[in-house]
Design a protein around this motif. Structure first.
Motif, PDB file in Angstrom:
ATOM      1  N   VAL A  47       0.829  -1.202   0.000  1.00  0.00           N
ATOM      2  CA  VAL A  47       0.000   0.000   0.000  1.00  0.00           C
ATOM      3  C   VAL A  47       0.869   1.260   0.000  1.00  0.00           C
ATOM      4  CG1 VAL A  47      -1.717   1.327   1.280  1.00  0.00           C
ATOM      5  CG2 VAL A  47      -1.884  -1.178   1.181  1.00  0.00           C
ATOM      6  N   ALA A  48       1.851   1.299   0.884  1.00  0.00           N
ATOM      7  CA  ALA A  48       2.701   2.484   0.993  1.00  0.00           C
ATOM      8  C   ALA A  48       4.004   2.106   1.686  1.00  0.00           C
ATOM      9  CB  ALA A  48       2.002   3.583   1.778  1.00  0.00           C
ATOM     10  N   SER A  49       5.064   2.847   1.367  1.00  0.00           N
ATOM     11  CA  SER A  49       6.353   2.621   2.012  1.00  0.00           C
ATOM     12  C   SER A  49       6.999   3.961   2.331  1.00  0.00           C
ATOM     13  CB  SER A  49       7.270   1.783   1.137  1.00  0.00           C
ATOM     14  OG  SER A  49       7.577   2.466  -0.062  1.00  0.00           O
ATOM     15  N   ILE A  50       7.936   3.915   3.283  1.00  0.00           N
ATOM     16  CA  ILE A  50       8.632   5.133   3.694  1.00  0.00           C
ATOM     17  C   ILE A  50      10.062   4.763   4.066  1.00  0.00           C
ATOM     18  CG2 ILE A  50       7.812   4.901   6.090  1.00  0.00           C
ATOM     19  CD1 ILE A  50       7.645   8.012   6.137  1.00  0.00           C
ATOM     20  N   THR A  51      10.999   5.584   3.599  1.00  0.00           N
ATOM     21  CA  THR A  51      12.404   5.320   3.891  1.00  0.00           C
ATOM     22  C   THR A  51      12.720   5.609   5.358  1.00  0.00           C
ATOM     23  OG1 THR A  51      12.901   7.531   3.064  1.00  0.00           O
ATOM     24  CG2 THR A  51      13.181   5.689   1.533  1.00  0.00           C
ATOM     25  N   SER A  52      13.924   5.217   5.755  1.00  0.00           N
ATOM     26  CA  SER A  52      14.282   5.279   7.167  1.00  0.00           C
ATOM     27  C   SER A  52      14.199   6.691   7.735  1.00  0.00           C
ATOM     28  CB  SER A  52      15.694   4.713   7.371  1.00  0.00           C
ATOM     29  OG  SER A  52      16.624   5.427   6.577  1.00  0.00           O
ATOM     30  N   THR A  55      12.052  10.644   4.281  1.00  0.00           N
ATOM     31  CA  THR A  55      12.086  11.644   3.213  1.00  0.00           C
ATOM     32  C   THR A  55      11.459  11.170   1.912  1.00  0.00           C
ATOM     33  OG1 THR A  55      14.313  10.889   2.640  1.00  0.00           O
ATOM     34  CG2 THR A  55      14.128  12.779   4.140  1.00  0.00           C
ATOM     35  N   ILE A  56      11.367   9.867   1.710  1.00  0.00           N
ATOM     36  CA  ILE A  56      10.814   9.331   0.457  1.00  0.00           C
ATOM     37  C   ILE A  56       9.680   8.380   0.786  1.00  0.00           C
ATOM     38  CG2 ILE A  56      11.276   8.015  -1.638  1.00  0.00           C
ATOM     39  CD1 ILE A  56      14.206   8.882  -1.392  1.00  0.00           C
ATOM     40  N   THR A  57       8.548   8.627   0.149  1.00  0.00           N
ATOM     41  CA  THR A  57       7.389   7.763   0.308  1.00  0.00           C
ATOM     42  C   THR A  57       6.907   7.295  -1.056  1.00  0.00           C
ATOM     43  OG1 THR A  57       5.893   9.671   0.282  1.00  0.00           O
ATOM     44  CG2 THR A  57       6.639   8.898   2.439  1.00  0.00           C
ATOM     45  N   ASN A  58       6.278   6.141  -1.068  1.00  0.00           N
ATOM     46  CA  ASN A  58       5.674   5.604  -2.285  1.00  0.00           C
ATOM     47  C   ASN A  58       4.321   5.020  -1.951  1.00  0.00           C
ATOM     48  OD1 ASN A  58       7.645   5.782  -4.640  1.00  0.00           O
ATOM     49  ND2 ASN A  58       8.952   4.948  -3.033  1.00  0.00           N
ATOM     50  N   TYR A  59       3.415   5.090  -2.920  1.00  0.00           N
ATOM     51  CA  TYR A  59       2.044   4.650  -2.688  1.00  0.00           C
ATOM     52  C   TYR A  59       1.531   3.810  -3.851  1.00  0.00           C
ATOM     53  CZ  TYR A  59       2.003   8.256   0.896  1.00  0.00           C
ATOM     54  OH  TYR A  59       2.293   9.031   2.002  1.00  0.00           O
ATOM     55  N   LYS A  60       0.683   2.875  -3.506  1.00  0.00           N
ATOM     56  CA  LYS A  60      -0.112   2.183  -4.518  1.00  0.00           C
ATOM     57  C   LYS A  60      -0.978   3.236  -5.202  1.00  0.00           C
ATOM     58  CE  LYS A  60      -3.819  -1.242  -4.787  1.00  0.00           C
ATOM     59  NZ  LYS A  60      -3.298  -1.940  -5.970  1.00  0.00           N
ATOM     60  N   HIS A  61      -1.108   3.087  -6.517  1.00  0.00           N
ATOM     61  CA  HIS A  61      -1.797   4.122  -7.300  1.00  0.00           C
ATOM     62  C   HIS A  61      -3.196   4.431  -6.773  1.00  0.00           C
ATOM     63  CE1 HIS A  61      -2.846   6.586 -10.750  1.00  0.00           C
ATOM     64  NE2 HIS A  61      -3.942   5.872 -10.894  1.00  0.00           N
ATOM     65  N   SER A  62      -3.909   3.395  -6.384  1.00  0.00           N
ATOM     66  CA  SER A  62      -5.318   3.589  -6.015  1.00  0.00           C
ATOM     67  C   SER A  62      -5.506   4.307  -4.671  1.00  0.00           C
ATOM     68  CB  SER A  62      -6.047   2.248  -5.979  1.00  0.00           C
ATOM     69  OG  SER A  62      -5.495   1.403  -4.989  1.00  0.00           O
ATOM     70  N   VAL A  63      -4.424   4.468  -3.896  1.00  0.00           N
ATOM     71  CA  VAL A  63      -4.559   5.155  -2.605  1.00  0.00           C
ATOM     72  C   VAL A  63      -3.887   6.525  -2.606  1.00  0.00           C
ATOM     73  CG1 VAL A  63      -4.606   2.906  -1.466  1.00  0.00           C
ATOM     74  CG2 VAL A  63      -2.493   4.249  -1.423  1.00  0.00           C
TER      75      VAL A  63
END
Length: 115
Positions: A47-52, A55-63
């Motif tokens: 669904v989502a991730s965040i670096t330690s 500073t960097i996050t990523n998301y599944k497109h639908s959310v």
């Protein structure tokens, strides 16, 4: 390593929930953290991730635009703020840590979006 999720529950469509994942047993501030979910009859998905450092996050497109992942390294906790929830967001949500070569999962928390 222990990851304990909380904050799930039943919410109406359009509502909000905030999930928390309290971590222990490793150096949280050095770990990549992420939230995953498994809907009934489906594979578990990221669904989502965040670096330690957060500073960097990523998301599944639908959310994207509805969910926000964040972390507090002082509290060893990662969060998932979920807004504008839809019935298709119904799933068990899992917290995951990746620290060096080791990955761990929490036990999951149920999120049900229904009127």
């Amino acid at each position: 390593v222990q990851l304990v999720e909380s904050g799930g529950g039943l919410v109406q469509p359009g509502g909000s929930l905030r999930l928390s994942c309290a971590a222990s047993g490793f150096t949280f501030s050095s770990a990549l953290m992420s939230w995953h979910r498994r809907a009934p009859g489906k594979e578990r998905e990221l669904v989502a991730s965040i670096t330690s450092g957060g500073t960097i996050t990523n998301y599944k497109h639908s959310v994207k635009g509805r969910f926000t992942i964040s972390r507090d390294n002082a509290k060893n906790t990662v969060y998932l703020q979920m807004n504008s929830l839809k019935p298709e967001d119904t799933a068990v949500y899992y917290c995951r840590s990746v620290y060096g070569a080791f990955g761990s999962w929490g036990q999951g928390t149920q999120v049900t979006v229904s009127s």
